[in-house]
Write a protein that holds these residues in place. Structure first.
Motif, mmCIF file in Angstrom:
data_model
loop_
_atom_site.group_PDB
_atom_site.id
_atom_site.type_symbol
_atom_site.label_atom_id
_atom_site.label_comp_id
_atom_site.label_asym_id
_atom_site.label_seq_id
_atom_site.Cartn_x
_atom_site.Cartn_y
_atom_site.Cartn_z
ATOM 1 N N LEU A 1 0.862 -1.183 0.000
ATOM 2 C CA LEU A 1 0.000 0.000 0.000
ATOM 3 C C LEU A 1 0.896 1.230 0.000
ATOM 4 C CD1 LEU A 1 -2.820 -0.927 2.544
ATOM 5 C CD2 LEU A 1 -2.841 -1.082 0.037
ATOM 6 N N TYR A 2 0.825 1.978 -1.072
ATOM 7 C CA TYR A 2 1.652 3.167 -1.263
ATOM 8 C C TYR A 2 0.885 4.364 -0.694
ATOM 9 C CZ TYR A 2 4.316 0.325 -4.580
ATOM 10 O OH TYR A 2 5.082 -0.656 -5.161
ATOM 11 N N THR A 3 1.277 4.807 0.501
ATOM 12 C CA THR A 3 0.606 5.981 1.065
ATOM 13 C C THR A 3 0.908 7.187 0.186
ATOM 14 O OG1 THR A 3 2.466 6.638 2.466
ATOM 15 C CG2 THR A 3 0.825 5.096 3.438
ATOM 16 N N TRP A 4 0.076 8.210 0.300
ATOM 17 C CA TRP A 4 0.296 9.418 -0.504
ATOM 18 C C TRP A 4 1.648 10.035 -0.154
ATOM 19 C CZ3 TRP A 4 -2.472 8.611 -4.304
ATOM 20 C CH2 TRP A 4 -3.798 8.208 -4.206
ATOM 21 N N GLU A 5 2.012 9.994 1.120
ATOM 22 C CA GLU A 5 3.300 10.547 1.534
ATOM 23 C C GLU A 5 4.455 9.748 0.923
ATOM 24 O OE1 GLU A 5 0.754 9.925 3.631
ATOM 25 O OE2 GLU A 5 0.215 11.979 4.159
ATOM 26 N N TYR A 6 4.324 8.410 0.919
ATOM 27 C CA TYR A 6 5.387 7.575 0.363
ATOM 28 C C TYR A 6 5.506 7.788 -1.149
ATOM 29 C CZ TYR A 6 8.296 3.523 -0.670
ATOM 30 O OH TYR A 6 9.307 2.713 -1.118
ATOM 31 N N LEU A 7 4.397 7.881 -1.853
ATOM 32 C CA LEU A 7 4.443 8.135 -3.301
ATOM 33 C C LEU A 7 5.127 9.468 -3.594
ATOM 34 C CD1 LEU A 7 1.008 6.887 -4.671
ATOM 35 C CD2 LEU A 7 3.270 6.147 -5.415
ATOM 36 N N TYR A 8 4.782 10.477 -2.812
ATOM 37 C CA TYR A 8 5.392 11.791 -3.018
ATOM 38 C C TYR A 8 6.900 11.730 -2.760
ATOM 39 C CZ TYR A 8 5.823 16.872 -3.057
ATOM 40 O OH TYR A 8 6.178 18.173 -3.357
ATOM 41 N N ASP A 9 7.292 10.985 -1.727
ATOM 42 C CA ASP A 9 8.706 10.797 -1.438
ATOM 43 C C ASP A 9 9.404 10.073 -2.589
ATOM 44 O OD1 ASP A 9 11.056 10.852 0.379
ATOM 45 O OD2 ASP A 9 10.767 8.681 0.397
ATOM 46 N N LEU A 10 8.762 9.041 -3.135
ATOM 47 C CA LEU A 10 9.332 8.331 -4.289
ATOM 48 C C LEU A 10 9.520 9.278 -5.471
ATOM 49 C CD1 LEU A 10 7.436 4.907 -4.238
ATOM 50 C CD2 LEU A 10 9.844 5.310 -3.707
ATOM 51 N N CYS A 11 8.602 10.215 -5.637
ATOM 52 C CA CYS A 11 8.725 11.209 -6.713
ATOM 53 C C CYS A 11 9.904 12.145 -6.445
ATOM 54 C CB CYS A 11 7.448 12.044 -6.822
ATOM 55 S SG CYS A 11 6.002 11.156 -7.422
ATOM 56 N N GLN A 12 9.946 12.699 -5.245
ATOM 57 C CA GLN A 12 10.956 13.683 -4.886
ATOM 58 C C GLN A 12 12.379 13.102 -4.895
ATOM 59 O OE1 GLN A 12 10.489 17.126 -3.965
ATOM 60 N NE2 GLN A 12 8.589 16.676 -5.023
ATOM 61 N N GLU A 13 12.502 11.864 -4.484
ATOM 62 C CA GLU A 13 13.819 11.240 -4.317
ATOM 63 C C GLU A 13 14.125 10.196 -5.393
ATOM 64 O OE1 GLU A 13 16.080 12.184 -2.143
ATOM 65 O OE2 GLU A 13 14.726 13.707 -1.323
ATOM 66 N N GLN A 14 13.423 10.270 -6.506
ATOM 67 C CA GLN A 14 13.532 9.249 -7.545
ATOM 68 C C GLN A 14 14.971 8.985 -7.975
ATOM 69 O OE1 GLN A 14 11.116 10.045 -10.986
ATOM 70 N NE2 GLN A 14 11.450 8.042 -11.840
ATOM 71 N N GLU A 15 15.720 10.008 -8.268
ATOM 72 C CA GLU A 15 17.102 9.821 -8.744
ATOM 73 C C GLU A 15 17.966 9.146 -7.674
ATOM 74 O OE1 GLU A 15 20.846 12.323 -10.631
ATOM 75 O OE2 GLU A 15 18.917 13.320 -10.376
ATOM 76 N N ASN A 16 17.858 9.619 -6.437
ATOM 77 C CA ASN A 16 18.650 9.037 -5.344
ATOM 78 C C ASN A 16 18.285 7.575 -5.107
ATOM 79 O OD1 ASN A 16 20.015 11.428 -4.823
ATOM 80 N ND2 ASN A 16 18.480 12.114 -3.353
ATOM 81 N N TYR A 17 16.986 7.293 -5.002
ATOM 82 C CA TYR A 17 16.551 5.917 -4.745
ATOM 83 C C TYR A 17 16.915 4.980 -5.889
ATOM 84 C CZ TYR A 17 13.687 7.722 -0.858
ATOM 85 O OH TYR A 17 13.245 8.307 0.295
ATOM 86 N N TRP A 18 16.778 5.460 -7.118
ATOM 87 C CA TRP A 18 17.088 4.619 -8.272
ATOM 88 C C TRP A 18 18.582 4.292 -8.313
ATOM 89 C CZ3 TRP A 18 14.699 1.283 -10.952
ATOM 90 C CH2 TRP A 18 15.226 0.807 -12.159
ATOM 91 N N ASN A 19 19.408 5.315 -8.095
ATOM 92 C CA ASN A 19 20.859 5.092 -8.099
ATOM 93 C C ASN A 19 21.271 4.136 -6.981
ATOM 94 O OD1 ASN A 19 21.343 6.648 -10.369
ATOM 95 N ND2 ASN A 19 21.647 8.519 -9.188
ATOM 96 N N ARG A 20 20.660 4.252 -5.822
ATOM 97 C CA ARG A 20 20.944 3.355 -4.701
ATOM 98 C C ARG A 20 20.540 1.920 -5.052
ATOM 99 N NH1 ARG A 20 17.997 5.170 0.433
ATOM 100 N NH2 ARG A 20 19.053 7.091 -0.128
ATOM 101 N N TYR A 21 19.401 1.771 -5.731
ATOM 102 C CA TYR A 21 18.944 0.451 -6.158
ATOM 103 C C TYR A 21 19.920 -0.162 -7.166
ATOM 104 C CZ TYR A 21 16.240 -3.062 -8.675
ATOM 105 O OH TYR A 21 15.838 -4.224 -9.284
ATOM 106 N N LEU A 22 20.342 0.620 -8.167
ATOM 107 C CA LEU A 22 21.279 0.118 -9.167
ATOM 108 C C LEU A 22 22.600 -0.295 -8.521
ATOM 109 C CD1 LEU A 22 20.702 2.602 -12.136
ATOM 110 C CD2 LEU A 22 19.785 0.278 -11.851
ATOM 111 N N LYS A 23 23.059 0.455 -7.523
ATOM 112 C CA LYS A 23 24.288 0.105 -6.813
ATOM 113 C C LYS A 23 24.095 -1.199 -6.031
ATOM 114 C CE LYS A 23 27.765 1.830 -3.562
ATOM 115 N NZ LYS A 23 28.160 0.479 -3.256
ATOM 116 N N ALA A 24 22.939 -1.348 -5.385
ATOM 117 C CA ALA A 24 22.673 -2.578 -4.629
ATOM 118 C C ALA A 24 22.650 -3.788 -5.558
ATOM 119 C CB ALA A 24 21.347 -2.455 -3.870
ATOM 120 N N LEU A 25 22.067 -3.615 -6.749
ATOM 121 C CA LEU A 25 22.075 -4.703 -7.735
ATOM 122 C C LEU A 25 23.502 -5.067 -8.120
ATOM 123 C CD1 LEU A 25 19.226 -3.856 -10.299
ATOM 124 C CD2 LEU A 25 19.294 -5.789 -8.705
ATOM 125 N N ALA A 26 24.292 -4.050 -8.446
ATOM 126 C CA ALA A 26 25.678 -4.289 -8.864
ATOM 127 C C ALA A 26 26.477 -4.947 -7.748
ATOM 128 C CB ALA A 26 26.328 -2.972 -9.283
#
Length: 125
Positions: free
Chosen positions: A86-111
């Protein structure tokens, strides 16, 4: 809190993106893959700090549907069968605001784990 509520939500199934419109100046497009690997579900986050499960092979995942969860969240139904977050409105907004940071962190974790975004998943039309 009202600032985190989108004025409009558009699901683009062909491009596998979710568009969140907060104002004329604030619009975001999040990929299904990004949303799936950052699911707030216990299956992804784990049942305690540090117990999260790295999501791999989700590059071709799509979104089958959206359902409101009361007035506080959005349930996203993915075509790989995942639908428990369940994606709360606050969490969705955070995912929007921090998209670049979270995505880069995810790609690093994969690598770091020697994993990839690709997998044996077959896209479903």
């Amino acid at each position: 809190m009202a600032a985190t509520l989108p004025q409009d939500i558009k699901l683009h199934t062909k491009s596998r993106t979710l568009e969140l419109i907060y104002s004329d100046q604030e619009q975001f497009e999040l990929t299904a893959e990004y949303l799936r690997v950052h699911s707030p579900s216990a299956e992804v986050r784990g049942h305690g700090i540090g117990n999260g499960v790295l999501q791999t092979g989700k590059q071709l995942v799509g979104i089958k549907g959206l359902e409101p969860a009361g007035n506080y969240a959005l349930k996203i139904i993915f075509d790989d069968g995942h639908d428990s977050g369940l994606y709360t409105w606050e969490y969705l907004y955070d995912l929007c605001q921090e998209q670049e940071n979270y995505w880069n962190r995810y790609l690093k974790a994969l690598a770091d784990a020697g994993e990839t975004r690709h997998g044996n998943m077959i896209a479903k039309g």
